[in-house]
Write a protein that holds these residues in place. Structure first.
Motif, mmCIF file in Angstrom:
data_model
loop_
_atom_site.group_PDB
_atom_site.id
_atom_site.type_symbol
_atom_site.label_atom_id
_atom_site.label_comp_id
_atom_site.label_asym_id
_atom_site.label_seq_id
_atom_site.Cartn_x
_atom_site.Cartn_y
_atom_site.Cartn_z
ATOM 1 N N ALA A 186 56.736 56.594 45.102
ATOM 2 C CA ALA A 186 58.095 56.426 44.222
ATOM 3 C C ALA A 186 57.790 54.968 44.429
ATOM 4 O O ALA A 186 58.734 54.544 43.200
ATOM 5 C CB ALA A 186 58.721 57.420 44.207
ATOM 6 N N GLY A 187 57.025 53.637 44.219
ATOM 7 C CA GLY A 187 57.578 52.368 44.147
ATOM 8 C C GLY A 187 56.607 52.047 42.503
ATOM 9 O O GLY A 187 57.056 52.746 42.023
ATOM 10 N N HIS A 188 56.534 50.901 42.835
ATOM 11 C CA HIS A 188 56.353 50.263 41.030
ATOM 12 C C HIS A 188 54.865 50.536 40.276
ATOM 13 O O HIS A 188 55.090 51.563 39.654
ATOM 14 C CB HIS A 188 56.270 48.618 41.444
ATOM 15 C CG HIS A 188 57.461 48.191 41.571
ATOM 16 N ND1 HIS A 188 57.835 47.579 42.137
ATOM 17 C CD2 HIS A 188 58.450 48.118 40.824
ATOM 18 C CE1 HIS A 188 59.359 46.494 42.720
ATOM 19 N NE2 HIS A 188 59.340 47.124 41.342
ATOM 20 N N TYR B 98 55.760 68.127 50.784
ATOM 21 C CA TYR B 98 54.449 68.198 50.615
ATOM 22 C C TYR B 98 53.795 69.713 49.700
ATOM 23 O O TYR B 98 53.770 69.768 48.796
ATOM 24 C CB TYR B 98 53.629 67.589 51.377
ATOM 25 C CG TYR B 98 53.856 66.530 51.597
ATOM 26 C CD1 TYR B 98 52.807 65.564 51.174
ATOM 27 C CD2 TYR B 98 53.888 65.662 52.285
ATOM 28 C CE1 TYR B 98 52.644 64.210 51.552
ATOM 29 C CE2 TYR B 98 54.452 64.433 52.364
ATOM 30 C CZ TYR B 98 53.415 63.586 51.362
ATOM 31 O OH TYR B 98 53.161 61.706 52.406
ATOM 32 N N VAL C 181 44.597 53.764 46.720
ATOM 33 C CA VAL C 181 45.722 52.941 45.351
ATOM 34 C C VAL C 181 45.869 51.671 46.674
ATOM 35 O O VAL C 181 45.883 50.374 46.186
ATOM 36 C CB VAL C 181 46.499 53.009 44.462
ATOM 37 C CG1 VAL C 181 47.059 51.968 43.844
ATOM 38 C CG2 VAL C 181 45.797 53.994 43.602
ATOM 39 N N THR C 182 46.591 52.056 47.854
ATOM 40 C CA THR C 182 47.493 51.380 48.956
ATOM 41 C C THR C 182 46.130 50.921 48.798
ATOM 42 O O THR C 182 44.882 50.959 49.848
ATOM 43 C CB THR C 182 48.065 52.037 50.136
ATOM 44 O OG1 THR C 182 48.470 53.825 49.881
ATOM 45 C CG2 THR C 182 48.213 51.776 50.889
ATOM 46 N N SER D 155 54.393 43.253 43.859
ATOM 47 C CA SER D 155 53.010 42.511 43.695
ATOM 48 C C SER D 155 53.085 43.585 42.047
ATOM 49 O O SER D 155 53.914 44.676 41.494
ATOM 50 C CB SER D 155 52.001 43.379 44.647
ATOM 51 O OG SER D 155 51.822 45.107 45.264
ATOM 52 N N CYS E 51 49.996 60.881 55.154
ATOM 53 C CA CYS E 51 50.319 61.107 54.489
ATOM 54 C C CYS E 51 49.514 62.292 53.775
ATOM 55 O O CYS E 51 49.600 62.833 52.566
ATOM 56 C CB CYS E 51 50.110 60.018 53.199
ATOM 57 S SG CYS E 51 52.227 59.363 52.858
ATOM 58 N N GLY F 1 53.228 54.270 41.482
ATOM 59 C CA GLY F 1 53.469 54.907 41.857
ATOM 60 C C GLY F 1 54.283 56.006 40.553
ATOM 61 O O GLY F 1 53.768 56.338 39.601
ATOM 62 N N ALA G 89 51.101 54.987 48.101
ATOM 63 C CA ALA G 89 52.572 54.407 49.731
ATOM 64 C C ALA G 89 52.056 53.376 50.569
ATOM 65 O O ALA G 89 50.399 54.049 50.399
ATOM 66 C CB ALA G 89 52.655 55.848 50.176
ATOM 67 N N GLY G 90 53.196 52.921 50.247
ATOM 68 C CA GLY G 90 52.467 51.728 51.734
ATOM 69 C C GLY G 90 53.298 51.096 51.878
ATOM 70 O O GLY G 90 54.452 50.871 51.089
ATOM 71 N N ILE H 234 59.100 58.892 50.564
ATOM 72 C CA ILE H 234 59.566 59.249 51.882
ATOM 73 C C ILE H 234 60.874 59.247 51.534
ATOM 74 O O ILE H 234 62.360 59.684 52.654
ATOM 75 C CB ILE H 234 59.218 58.732 53.314
ATOM 76 C CG1 ILE H 234 59.468 59.090 54.207
ATOM 77 C CG2 ILE H 234 59.718 56.859 52.992
ATOM 78 C CD1 ILE H 234 58.329 59.202 55.436
ATOM 79 N N LEU I 55 56.356 61.991 44.516
ATOM 80 C CA LEU I 55 56.559 62.121 46.242
ATOM 81 C C LEU I 55 56.742 60.650 47.209
ATOM 82 O O LEU I 55 55.734 59.994 47.046
ATOM 83 C CB LEU I 55 56.096 63.033 46.869
ATOM 84 C CG LEU I 55 56.355 63.176 48.762
ATOM 85 C CD1 LEU I 55 55.271 64.629 48.962
ATOM 86 C CD2 LEU I 55 55.518 62.580 49.103
HETATM 87 N N1 APR Z 1 55.416 58.323 52.220
HETATM 88 C C1 APR Z 1 55.813 58.694 50.877
HETATM 89 N N2 APR Z 1 56.295 57.987 50.737
HETATM 90 C C2 APR Z 1 56.613 56.509 51.517
HETATM 91 C C3 APR Z 1 55.733 56.053 52.885
HETATM 92 C C4 APR Z 1 55.772 57.441 53.704
HETATM 93 N N3 APR Z 1 55.442 57.442 54.710
HETATM 94 N N4 APR Z 1 55.325 55.106 53.746
HETATM 95 C C5 APR Z 1 55.889 54.438 52.336
HETATM 96 N N5 APR Z 1 55.797 54.674 51.090
HETATM 97 C C6 APR Z 1 57.464 54.592 49.432
HETATM 98 C C7 APR Z 1 57.777 53.029 49.490
HETATM 99 O O1 APR Z 1 59.281 53.997 50.033
HETATM 100 C C8 APR Z 1 57.863 53.468 48.603
HETATM 101 O O2 APR Z 1 58.466 53.966 47.336
HETATM 102 O O3 APR Z 1 55.537 53.915 48.896
HETATM 103 C C9 APR Z 1 56.204 53.260 48.270
HETATM 104 C C10 APR Z 1 55.348 51.727 47.715
HETATM 105 O O4 APR Z 1 56.062 51.281 46.702
HETATM 106 P P1 APR Z 1 56.402 49.474 46.759
HETATM 107 O O5 APR Z 1 56.497 48.989 47.636
HETATM 108 O O6 APR Z 1 56.862 49.461 45.161
HETATM 109 O O7 APR Z 1 54.580 49.352 46.391
HETATM 110 P P2 APR Z 1 54.225 49.238 45.253
HETATM 111 O O8 APR Z 1 53.474 47.940 44.110
HETATM 112 O O9 APR Z 1 53.601 50.174 44.474
HETATM 113 O O10 APR Z 1 52.297 48.909 45.426
HETATM 114 C C11 APR Z 1 52.116 50.317 46.576
HETATM 115 O O11 APR Z 1 49.926 49.662 46.185
HETATM 116 O O12 APR Z 1 48.564 47.863 44.829
HETATM 117 C C12 APR Z 1 49.247 48.567 45.997
HETATM 118 O O13 APR Z 1 49.464 46.351 47.500
HETATM 119 C C13 APR Z 1 50.053 48.216 46.571
HETATM 120 O O14 APR Z 1 49.136 49.135 48.878
HETATM 121 C C14 APR Z 1 50.441 48.771 47.529
HETATM 122 C C15 APR Z 1 50.864 49.787 47.120
#
Ligand code: APR
Length: 311
Positions: A10-12, A65, A118-119, A224, A102, A14, A78-79, A34, A32
Motif C-alpha cells: 500500500a505504498g505509492h 491474506y 510491479v516490484t 520513485s 507475498c 499500490g 510490495a518491496g 505489512i 494489503l
Molecule cells: N508484505 C506486504 N507489504 C510489504 C512488504 C511485505 N513483506 N514489504 C514491504 N511492503 C510494503 C511497504 O510497507 C510499503 O507500504 O510495500 C510498500 C512499498 O511502498 P513504497 O515504498 O511507497 O514503494 P512504491 O513507490 O510503491 O514502489 C513499489 O514498485 O515501481 C516499483 O521500484 C518500485 O519496487 C518498487 C515498487
C-alpha cells in the motif's frame, strides 16, 4: 458478482493502482500491506471518494491474506526502496524475499488469479513470482512496457505539439536502461515519428524514455514514480477483467518467441480474461534484434542471481 482485485503493497504505487481500479469500477479492491493501519486508512479514504466519483467498488484495507481469497487479479507492488548504504545486490535479495513471501501467501488463497508484477527489478521479480506460484506463464505478467511507452508518447506529444491521443509508441526489452524503444513503430496519427522529426530529436526522445524512471527519482529524491505506473497497471487490470483481448507491451516469459527461451522480457502481448492470450511477434531488423537480445542478456544475469531455494 464483482471481480476481486488484490493489490499487495500500500505504498505509492499500490495506493495509486487500488484507487484507479476502484474509480474505474474494475472490481472490488483489497489493499494489503505489512504495515498496520496504512492499507486500512488508504482504502477507507479511497472508498470515501466514491460518492464524489460515483463508483460502487468496495475498497478494503487489510494485513491478512485471508481477506484476499479468490481474487481474479493479484497486483504485486510490495518491496523495498534502495536506502543509503544498501547495494543494488542487497536490495535485490531483500526484494526476492518479499516477493517470495507475498506471492506464496497470495496464491495459496487465490490459485486462479492472474499475477501482475510491479516490484523492481521487474523482469527478475516476474521470474521469482513464476517459480513460487507455479502458475503457467499466461498468468504471470509484468508491468513495464505500458509505462515506458506512455513516457515516450508524452515526450512525442510535447515535441510535436500534438494531442497525446494521436501518439503511439513501441518499447520492447527489459525494464531498465537497456529497454528498446522502436522509433519506426512509434507514430503520430499513423505516421512514424522518423518522418516527423530529425534523427537527433528521435534519439533525444529515446534517451529520455530510457532514463524516464531515473529522471523522476532525481526530482523526488526520496521515492520513485507512481501516477503513471499505477495507471499503467490499471490498464492491464482492465484488459483482463473486461476480457478485451488488448495488445499491450508487457513483461512475458518467452518460450521460443523472438528466438529466446526461459526469460522474461518486454514484448507485445494480447491480454484477456485468462491473462496472456498470445505473444505478438513482429519482424525486427538485425539492429533491433541485437538490442533486444542484449536487453534480455541483462535480465538473464539478474535471473541467474535468484537463489536456487526460491520456488
Ligand atoms: N508484505 C506486504 N507489504 C510489504 C512488504 C511485505 N513483506 N514489504 C514491504 N511492503 C510494503 C511497504 O510497507 C510499503 O507500504 O510495500 C510498500 C512499498 O511502498 P513504497 O515504498 O511507497 O514503494 P512504491 O513507490 O510503491 O514502489 C513499489 O514498485 O515501481 C516499483 O521500484 C518500485 O519496487 C518498487 C515498487
Amino acid at each position: 458478482m464483482r471481480n476481486r482485485i488484490t493489490v499487495i503493497g500500500a505504498g505509492h504505487v499500490g495506493e495509486t493502482v487500488a484507487f484507479n481500479c476502484a474509480r474505474l469500477e474494475l472490481g472490488d479492491v483489497i489493499l494489503l500491506d505489512i504495515l498496520e493501519g496504512i492499507p486500512q486508512g488508504k482504502a477507507l479514504d479511497s472508498f470515501e471518494s466514491s460518492p464524489i466519483f460515483g463508483f460502487d467498488s468496495q475498497v478494503l484495507g487489510t494485513n491478512d491474506y485471508a481477506d484476499t481469497a479468490n481474487s481474479d487479479v493479484v497486483v504485486m507492488t510490495a518491496g523495498l526502496a534502495r536506502k543509503p548504504g544498501m547495494s543494488r545486490d542487497d536490495l535485490f535479495y531483500k526484494n526476492v524475499e518479499i516477493v517470495e513471501a507475498c506471492i506464496r501467501s497470495a496464491t495459496a488463497v487465490s490459485p486462479d488469479a492472474v499475477i501482475i508484477m510491479v516490484t523492481n527489478p521487474l523482469d527478475a521479480m516476474c521470474e521469482v513470482a513464476r517459480r513460487v506460484s507455479g502458475f503457467p506463464r499466461e498468468r504471470v505478467i509484468g508491468m513495464a512496457g505500458i509505462l515506458d511507452s506512455a513516457r515516450m508518447r508524452s515526450f512525442i506529444a510535447l515535441e510535436l505539439g500534438v494531442s497525446v491521443e494521436n501518439t503511439h509508441a513501441f518499447v520492447l526489452g527489459g525494464h531498465g536502461d537497456t529497454m528498446v524503444p522502436l522509433a519506426r513503430f512509434s507514430t503520430v496519427a499513423g505516421v512514424p515519428i522518423t518522418k516527423l522529426m530529425t534523427e537527433e530529436r528521435v534519439q533525444a526522445i529515446i534517451e529520455r524514455t530510457r532514463k524516464g524512471g531515473g529522471e523522476i527519482v532525481s526530482l523526488l529524491k526520496t521515492g520513485s514514480a507512481y501516477y503513471a505506473p499505477g495507471l499503467a497497471v490499471a490498464e492491464m487490470v482492465e484488459a483482463i477483467v473486461k476480457n478485451k483481448h488488448k495488445i499491450l507491451p508487457c513483461a512475458a516469459y518467452l518460450e521460443g518467441e523472438y528466438g529466446m527461451t526461459d526469460t522474461f522480457v518486454g514484448v507485445p502481448i494480447q491480454l484477456g480474461r485468462k491473462g496472456m492470450e498470445k505473444i505478438v511477434e513482429i519482424e525486427l531488423t538485425d539492429e533491433e534484434k541485437a538490442a533486444l537480445e542484449s536487453s534480455a542478456a541483462a535480465v538473464r544475469e539478474l535471473i541467474a542471481m535468484i537463489p536456487a531455494t526460491v520456488g
